[in-house]
Design a protein around this motif. Structure first.
Motif, PDB file in Angstrom:
ATOM      1  N   HIS A   2       0.856  -1.192   0.000  1.00 58.55           N
ATOM      2  CA  HIS A   2       0.000   0.000   0.000  1.00 58.55           C
ATOM      3  C   HIS A   2       0.896   1.248   0.000  1.00 58.55           C
ATOM      4  O   HIS A   2       1.963   1.253   0.614  1.00 58.55           O
ATOM      5  CB  HIS A   2      -0.886  -0.040   1.250  1.00 58.55           C
ATOM      6  CG  HIS A   2      -1.968   0.997   1.238  1.00 58.55           C
ATOM      7  ND1 HIS A   2      -1.741   2.291   1.607  1.00 58.55           N
ATOM      8  CD2 HIS A   2      -3.277   0.924   0.905  1.00 58.55           C
ATOM      9  CE1 HIS A   2      -2.875   2.975   1.501  1.00 58.55           C
ATOM     10  NE2 HIS A   2      -3.817   2.154   1.074  1.00 58.55           N
ATOM     11  N   LEU A   3       0.431   2.270  -0.702  1.00 59.26           N
ATOM     12  CA  LEU A   3       1.250   3.470  -0.866  1.00 59.26           C
ATOM     13  C   LEU A   3       1.726   4.045   0.471  1.00 59.26           C
ATOM     14  O   LEU A   3       2.864   4.491   0.604  1.00 59.26           O
ATOM     15  CB  LEU A   3       0.467   4.517  -1.659  1.00 59.26           C
ATOM     16  CG  LEU A   3       1.240   5.769  -2.043  1.00 59.26           C
ATOM     17  CD1 LEU A   3       2.448   5.438  -2.907  1.00 59.26           C
ATOM     18  CD2 LEU A   3       0.341   6.751  -2.779  1.00 59.26           C
ATOM     19  N   LYS A   4       0.850   3.998   1.460  1.00 62.75           N
ATOM     20  CA  LYS A   4       1.206   4.570   2.754  1.00 62.75           C
ATOM     21  C   LYS A   4       2.440   3.866   3.339  1.00 62.75           C
ATOM     22  O   LYS A   4       3.413   4.512   3.724  1.00 62.75           O
ATOM     23  CB  LYS A   4       0.021   4.429   3.716  1.00 62.75           C
ATOM     24  CG  LYS A   4       0.283   4.931   5.110  1.00 62.75           C
ATOM     25  CD  LYS A   4      -0.920   4.673   6.018  1.00 62.75           C
ATOM     26  CE  LYS A   4      -0.510   4.687   7.477  1.00 62.75           C
ATOM     27  NZ  LYS A   4      -1.601   4.234   8.334  1.00 62.75           N
ATOM     28  N   GLU A   5       2.406   2.530   3.349  1.00 60.96           N
ATOM     29  CA  GLU A   5       3.535   1.767   3.906  1.00 60.96           C
ATOM     30  C   GLU A   5       4.807   2.027   3.112  1.00 60.96           C
ATOM     31  O   GLU A   5       5.896   2.162   3.654  1.00 60.96           O
ATOM     32  CB  GLU A   5       3.216   0.267   3.893  1.00 60.96           C
ATOM     33  CG  GLU A   5       2.461  -0.209   5.131  1.00 60.96           C
ATOM     34  CD  GLU A   5       1.018   0.246   5.146  1.00 60.96           C
ATOM     35  OE1 GLU A   5       0.343   0.067   4.105  1.00 60.96           O
ATOM     36  OE2 GLU A   5       0.576   0.806   6.170  1.00 60.96           O
ATOM     37  N   LYS A   6       4.616   2.091   1.801  1.00 66.12           N
ATOM     38  CA  LYS A   6       5.774   2.315   0.921  1.00 66.12           C
ATOM     39  C   LYS A   6       6.447   3.652   1.251  1.00 66.12           C
ATOM     40  O   LYS A   6       7.670   3.741   1.346  1.00 66.12           O
ATOM     41  CB  LYS A   6       5.294   2.279  -0.525  1.00 66.12           C
ATOM     42  CG  LYS A   6       6.411   2.112  -1.514  1.00 66.12           C
ATOM     43  CD  LYS A   6       5.867   1.771  -2.877  1.00 66.12           C
ATOM     44  CE  LYS A   6       6.019   0.293  -3.163  1.00 66.12           C
ATOM     45  NZ  LYS A   6       5.407  -0.098  -4.428  1.00 66.12           N
ATOM     46  N   GLU A  56       0.659  -0.839  -7.130  1.00 61.40           N
ATOM     47  CA  GLU A  56       2.106  -0.842  -6.889  1.00 61.40           C
ATOM     48  C   GLU A  56       2.742   0.313  -7.659  1.00 61.40           C
ATOM     49  O   GLU A  56       2.740   0.339  -8.883  1.00 61.40           O
ATOM     50  CB  GLU A  56       2.706  -2.171  -7.381  1.00 61.40           C
ATOM     51  CG  GLU A  56       2.536  -3.318  -6.416  1.00 61.40           C
ATOM     52  CD  GLU A  56       3.248  -3.111  -5.071  1.00 61.40           C
ATOM     53  OE1 GLU A  56       4.252  -2.374  -5.022  1.00 61.40           O
ATOM     54  OE2 GLU A  56       2.766  -3.690  -4.071  1.00 61.40           O
ATOM     55  N   PHE A  57       3.263   1.266  -6.937  1.00 56.62           N
ATOM     56  CA  PHE A  57       3.957   2.379  -7.590  1.00 56.62           C
ATOM     57  C   PHE A  57       5.439   2.334  -7.243  1.00 56.62           C
ATOM     58  O   PHE A  57       5.794   2.000  -6.112  1.00 56.62           O
ATOM     59  CB  PHE A  57       3.401   3.724  -7.110  1.00 56.62           C
ATOM     60  CG  PHE A  57       2.066   4.066  -7.683  1.00 56.62           C
ATOM     61  CD1 PHE A  57       1.950   4.464  -9.010  1.00 56.62           C
ATOM     62  CD2 PHE A  57       0.922   4.001  -6.901  1.00 56.62           C
ATOM     63  CE1 PHE A  57       0.707   4.790  -9.537  1.00 56.62           C
ATOM     64  CE2 PHE A  57      -0.324   4.329  -7.425  1.00 56.62           C
ATOM     65  CZ  PHE A  57      -0.427   4.722  -8.753  1.00 56.62           C
ATOM     66  N   GLU A  58       6.264   2.692  -8.197  1.00 57.26           N
ATOM     67  CA  GLU A  58       7.678   2.900  -7.875  1.00 57.26           C
ATOM     68  C   GLU A  58       7.832   4.331  -7.368  1.00 57.26           C
ATOM     69  O   GLU A  58       7.159   5.240  -7.843  1.00 57.26           O
ATOM     70  CB  GLU A  58       8.540   2.722  -9.128  1.00 57.26           C
ATOM     71  CG  GLU A  58       8.643   1.289  -9.576  1.00 57.26           C
ATOM     72  CD  GLU A  58       9.541   1.116 -10.795  1.00 57.26           C
ATOM     73  OE1 GLU A  58       9.744  -0.027 -11.195  1.00 57.26           O
ATOM     74  OE2 GLU A  58      10.026   2.137 -11.340  1.00 57.26           O
ATOM     75  N   LEU A  59       8.743   4.493  -6.438  1.00 58.13           N
ATOM     76  CA  LEU A  59       8.999   5.854  -5.964  1.00 58.13           C
ATOM     77  C   LEU A  59      10.190   6.481  -6.682  1.00 58.13           C
ATOM     78  O   LEU A  59      10.404   7.685  -6.636  1.00 58.13           O
ATOM     79  CB  LEU A  59       9.242   5.854  -4.451  1.00 58.13           C
ATOM     80  CG  LEU A  59       8.082   5.324  -3.585  1.00 58.13           C
ATOM     81  CD1 LEU A  59       8.415   5.471  -2.112  1.00 58.13           C
ATOM     82  CD2 LEU A  59       6.777   6.031  -3.901  1.00 58.13           C
TER      83      LEU A  59
END
Lengths: 431, 253, 480
Positions: A2-6, A56-59
């Motif tokens: 999840h984006l938040k955890e990432k 799933e997003f890459e940062l």
């Protein structure tokens, strides 16, 4: 993940390299606690982020080059301007032209020592102490973006264009952070756009702070015409001192999910805020405008005009709030939101709010949802214009009048062309 | 009837009236003329008791007693009527109800019972006829959506029904076409009696073709700089205000 | 105190006129809420099994719900175990006619200005009087029955017309709709029931007068109005309560059903005790009112809200039928520390459905007034129309006015217009009135009256007078 955890894990890994460490830590704590908003949050009632947040997003992007040819289509070329190009959040000096004697145009990272002091002073100054998840995430991790500083009495000789480009093989989450400080009597015109140059999905979280001092004039134009793979949460915060004038216009044509949070804080008397918007969207698009004008002092004027045309299954949201605090006597606040739905699958949810605690004020809001004027349609058809063309012409007229106050001619022309093309009107005369 | 002596008044620190002397007796019509910004509207507001004006000196007497300490409504009860240059809109309050309230409040102040509805209706109908006012006018919201001419006619209609001792007409001719002007002037003339008086405030001589004044005063820079008979008005129309201003300035030197 | 404050004091009834209590012996049950209490209420009313079951189900639902906090009001939440859920004035026997009334109660009527005899004679208004938990008197019952119109207390209706009640009760406001409606569904004690048969035009205004008398009680009345095809009824509701230092809870549910071509006009003058100037005491008015319109039916809500410490009320219309019409006209006055969060919901489902919303808020003192409304045009609502006008008038700089309109449109042929303004009474308006001999107090009353006119005009004459008295404004338009 999840984006938040990432984001939280990315922050823990990179904290050592960041500036404003204390402020960033506090913000990330807030993100940890609050998380991203759901539709149960009143401010996000009509826009569901959950599908996006689960992706799933890459940062970090893997592509790091872009050419002028690629950029060219998306910038003003006939007007002499300053130009800043960023790719995936990284400044591209070879594509930019920022050399300026009187004013300071750079990025937040590249600012010289003297300018760093100004950044230190104003970075985060327009934001609320307890921002929402997007402000917190940006505060926590965003590093780069435009920094524009106009010293006292400097009128920037030509407009500045800012292009935040993205290009990546995989889905990318990116955050930009811009700061504009306009000192007493100074003036500046800025255009800004976020543009994706690849087929992969992009989710942008942008924060822009604009500090407007006494007698200054700022015009800020946001062009949102990204491809349909892109989503953006665009947060713009303006602090206005006395006797100044600030305009933020937002033109939303592209993108999959576009959320604009625009906040004006009127901190000095006799100032004027203008915000205008055109939303013209179709298949699977969502544009959500949230505006807040916070009248904290007496004798200010705010003007708001947003128009929207929604085709196919497009969804529009407008939530305009005007807040007049107890001391803000003699406030004039006007708000207007007009919408056209072209199909039964399109929808608009609008909520114009007034919250008023001062008695000597003139505030109004109006909101319409409707169709084109039958009388006007008949008039055009009686002059031999077929129904379809007549409708297009009226739609064009409906949207077009928001453009009248744009100060950069080429931009006005360009936007006119986009609107005409989207609606399907042929512009017979060269504009 | 009205006696003004050495009247000085202004708003905040801005002196507008710098010593006005004026006497109006019953049966008389006075015209006050002057260029824009000379203080004409201030004078009428001060007589009517508008509180935003500060009176710094002088006196205003009406029927022999000072009215300086009276509220606007108390002055109205005595019989002072101001026809507004820009009549105010009050949504939802009908013309008839407004006039009814106005008449009955004035009667109450004099210790009289409210006017019976039938009598009131008769009075209004009579005055409507006098001023050529259409039916349906009475039930419209006060001044809301009225044209400029309608607003002025409404002022004169109120003047007719309230029958004051002193009427002050502040730029009543502005915004009127010639036909409306005639009707309004005609109404004012018909309402004239040996017992009441009128002050006509105007920029142009035009209205004075129809309402013939006994005296004409020129107001300039907060003072009455010249007084005369109706011929003075013609002279002003022909020559403008400049010659008087010049004359005044020469006197000052 | 400024002139404006003075007049406002009058307008909003700073001295609460209806603050007396009636010294009548009453039959009440102990404080608190439990399954046993629900059973006890049902038993006291000799209710059939199906109704008890519904009550118990509602109680189960309510226990799982949280009190809502989204409204723009703040108050100390009531302790639901500290409320008496049933209190009834003791009557020796069932009344044969109104002449048999307890003399104390007759006095109450007179103090409230609803001398039943006089009403009967002059206005031809049929009155149902609900004190605390039960209906104590219904006038004109027999005359109405000749036309087939049923107008009685809901307790009687449950026994005498079980089929109608069973069919419609809870059909518009389902048990679990919200916290307060669930509570009401579990413990409602009395209220009015009305049925107008097909094609009948009710010849007189029907009226219910609600009164909270007993200390520590909550009032949970339930009103059900069914207008059968092609019928018409105008219904009025008035409310008062004694002055008490503690807050009293009023959680009513009103359901209206307008079948094809029927029309219901529902008017309320709400003047519950608002608490004193320091905000002590007063009624918590948490009311759920909703109507459903079938084809070509019309429901019109008109309300003048001047009382209560806290008001939470959104009379709504579900415009289910084609060509149905919903209207909402509201004047809400708040003063001192009163808080009102009120408005409406217009849910457009049927084709060509139309709705009109006119809301006029007047805020004075340190009060907070909010308009909260929803206009929802569903996909099926071809050609729906809505017009909303929400105005606020502020008096003094310590009060707050809020407008929260929600507009959701899912059909392209819809036409929705919303306008809102916030302003104060202009000094130039007051001076203009002064110049015409009208004093400042009278001028403010005049201007306020004009400002509210669109709403007051909607009230039936009998109520308009009362409402205008409440606004301390003389009746307009008797001339011309």
């Amino acid at each position: 993940m999840h984006l938040k955890e990432k984001l939280i894990s990315a922050f823990d890994q990179s904290l050592d390299q960041l500036s404003f460490q204390q402020r960033r830590k506090e913000s990330m704590e807030r993100l940890k606690q609050d998380g991203f908003p759901t539709i149960r949050n009143e401010e996000w009632k009509y826009t569901n982020l959950q599908p996006l947040l689960k992706k799933e997003f890459e940062l970090q992007a893997s592509i790091s080059s872009i050419t002028l040819e690629e950029i060219n289509e998306y910038i003003l070329k006939d007007t002499d301007t300053y130009l800043m190009v960023f790719l995936n959040g990284v400044f591209q000096p070879n594509l930019s032209s920022i050399s300026c004697q009187k004013a300071h145009i750079s990025t937040i990272k590249n600012a010289n020592e003297e300018q760093q002091k100004i950044i230190e002073k104003y970075w985060g100054s327009c934001l609320p102490k307890k921002g929402d998840a997007f402000v917190s995430a940006n505060n926590g991790l965003a590093q780069e973006g435009a920094f524009v500083y106009l010293p006292k009495s400097v009128v920037l000789d030509k407009p500045l264009q800012i292009v935040y480009a993205t290009k990546n093989d995989n889905a990318l989450f990116t955050q930009t952070r811009s700061l504009v400080v306009v000192e007493e009597n100074a003036q500046v015109q800025i255009t800004e756009r976020h543009q994706n140059f690849s087929d992969s999905e992009v989710f942008t979280n942008a924060v822009t702070e604009i500090v407007v001092k006494q007698n200054a004039i700022v015009d800020f134009y946001k062009i949102q015409n990204d491809n349909f793979k892109c989503s953006i949460v665009d947060n713009t915060w303006v602090n206005q001192a006395n006797n100044c004038n600030c305009t933020v216009d937002t033109f939303s044509f592209g993108g999959k999910m576009v959320r604009n949070n625009l906040t004006f804080s009127m901190l000095g008397e006799h100032s004027e805020s203008n915000m205008r918007g055109i939303t013209l969207i179709g298949k699977d698009q969502l544009v959500d405008h949230h505006t807040l004008v916070d009248h904290l002092v007496p004798n200010c004027l705010s003007n708001e005009l947003y128009k929207g045309i929604y085709d196919h299954n497009a969804k529009g949201v407008f939530n305009g709030k005007v807040m007049v605090h107890p001391d803000a006597q003699k406030t004039n606040a006007f708000q207007s939101n007009n919408n056209l739905l072209l199909t039964d699958d399109a929808s608009i949810d609008t909520k114009p709010q007034l919250e008023i605690y001062a008695d000597d004020v003139a505030c109004s809001h109006g909101c319409t949802i409707g169709q084109l004027d039958d009388e006007a349609l008949f008039y055009l058809r009686a002059r031999g214009i077929p129904k379809k063309e007549a409708q297009a012409m009226l739609m064009y007229a409906f949207a077009n009048d928001v453009l009248n106050n744009i100060k950069i001619e080429e931009l006005k022309k360009k936007l006119n062309l986009i609107i005409a093309e989207k609606i399907g009107v042929e512009l017979a005369i060269e504009l | 009837m009205l006696k003004i002596k050495g009247l000085k008044a202004g708003v905040e620190d801005n002196n507008i009236l710098k010593g006005i002397d004026l006497q109006v007796n019953k049966g008389e019509i006075h015209a006050i003329m002057g260029p824009n910004g000379s203080g004409k509207s201030t004078l009428s507001s001060v007589i009517a008791g508008k509180e935003e004006y500060e009176v710094e000196g002088g006196s205003i007497e009406f029927d022999g007693t000072s009215i300086m300490d009276l509220s606007p409504e108390e002055r109205a009860h005595l019989g002072i009527f101001l026809s507004f240059q820009y009549p105010v809109e009050i949504p939802g309050v009908s013309v008839s109800n407004f006039i009814k309230t106005s008449i009955n409040e004035t009667r109450k102040a004099k210790g009289l019972e409210p006017m019976p509805a039938g009598e009131l209706l008769k009075l209004m109908r009579e005055k409507m006829e006098l001023l050529d006012i259409k039916k349906g006018f009475l039930s419209r919201s006060l001044n809301q959506g009225f044209s400029g001419g309608e607003k002025k006619r409404n002022e004169i209609f109120q003047l007719a029904t309230l029958a004051p001792k002193l009427a002050i007409l502040d730029e009543t001719d502005s915004g009127l076409d010639i036909d409306a002007l005639k009707i309004v002037a005609n109404g004012i003339n018909k309402l004239r009696t040996p017992e009441n008086a009128t002050i006509v405030i105007t920029h142009y001589q035009r209205l004075l073709d129809y309402i013939v004044p006994d005296f004409v005063h020129v107001l300039y820079n907060g003072r009455i700089v010249k007084s005369g008979t109706k011929e003075l008005a013609f002279e002003l129309e022909a020559k403008g205000y400049d010659w008087i201003i010049k004359e005044v300035e020469e006197q000052c030197i | 105190m400024t002139e404006e404050d003075k007049i406002l004091k009058e307008v909003t009834g700073a001295e609460y006129k209806y603050g007396f209590t009636t010294d009548i012996e009453s039959d009440k049950i102990p404080k608190g809420l439990s399954e046993d209490v629900v059973r006890l209420i049902s038993a006291k009313k000799n209710e059939p099994e199906w109704l008890l079951e519904r009550r118990l189900k509602a109680f189960e639902v309510w226990k799982k719900m949280d009190e809502p906090d989204w409204a723009n009001v703040s108050y100390k939440k009531p302790d639901y175990q500290d409320i008496i859920y049933y209190a009834a004035p003791k009557q020796k026997k069932k009344l044969e006619s109104l002449d048999d009334l307890d003399p104390e109660m007759r006095k109450t009527f007179e103090k409230l200005g609803i001398s039943l005899n006089e009403q009967k004679r002059l206005a031809g208004v049929a009155v149902d009087f609900v004190m605390d938990s039960v209906s104590v008197a219904t006038s004109f019952k027999d005359k109405l029955l000749e036309l087939g119109i049923i107008f009685c207390s809901i307790s009687d209706a449950v026994i005498e017309y079980p089929d109608l009640v069973k069919k419609y009760l809870g059909s518009v406001v389902p048990t679990g709709d919200n916290f307060f409606s669930a509570l009401n569904s579990a413990v409602f004690t009395d209220g009015s029931f009305c049925y107008i048969p097909k094609g009948v035009r009710c010849p007189m205004e029907l009226s219910t007068y609600f009164r909270i008398n007993e200390a520590g009680t909550g009032q949970f009345e339930r009103t059900l109005l069914v207008a059968d095809q092609g019928s018409y009824v105008s219904y009025l509701e008035g409310c008062t309560a004694p002055m008490r230092d503690e807050n009293q809870l009023h959680a009513a549910v009103v359901e209206l059903i307008a079948l094809d071509d029927a029309e219901i006009k529902y008017s309320t003058v709400q003047n519950w005790y608002p608490g004193n100037e320091e905000g002590i005491g007063g009624v918590f008015n948490f009311v759920t009112k909703r109507g459903i319109c079938h084809d070509r039916a019309k429901i019109s809500w008109t309300q003048v809200e001047t009382g209560s410490a806290v008001t939470w009320k959104y009379p709504s219309c579900i415009l289910k039928g084609d060509d149905s019409v919903g209207e909402f006209y509201s004047v809400a006055v708040t003063n001192n520390l009163q808080q009102a969060d009120t408005g409406t919901k217009m849910i457009h489902i049927g084709k060509n459905s139309k709705s009109t919303i006119i809301s006029k808020g007047i805020c004075a003192g340190k009060s907070e007034g909010s308009y909260r409304g929803l206009v929802k045009i569903m996909k099926s609502a071809e050609n729906a129309r809505n017009f909303s006008q929400c105005d606020s008038l502020l008096m003094g700089d310590k009060c707050g006015s809020h407008t929260f309109p929600y507009i959701e449109v899912k059909n392209k042929s819809a036409k929705v217009e919303h306008e809102a303004t916030t302003s104060k009474i202009g000094e130039d308006q007051i001076f203009y009135c002064n110049q015409r001999g009208i004093g400042t107090e009278e001028a403010i009353a005049l201007i306020v009256n004009g400002y509210c006119k669109d709403v007051l005009n909607q009230l039936p004459m009998e109520f308009a007078v009362e409402a205008q008295k409440l606004l301390a404004i003389s009746l307009e338009g008797s001339v011309g």
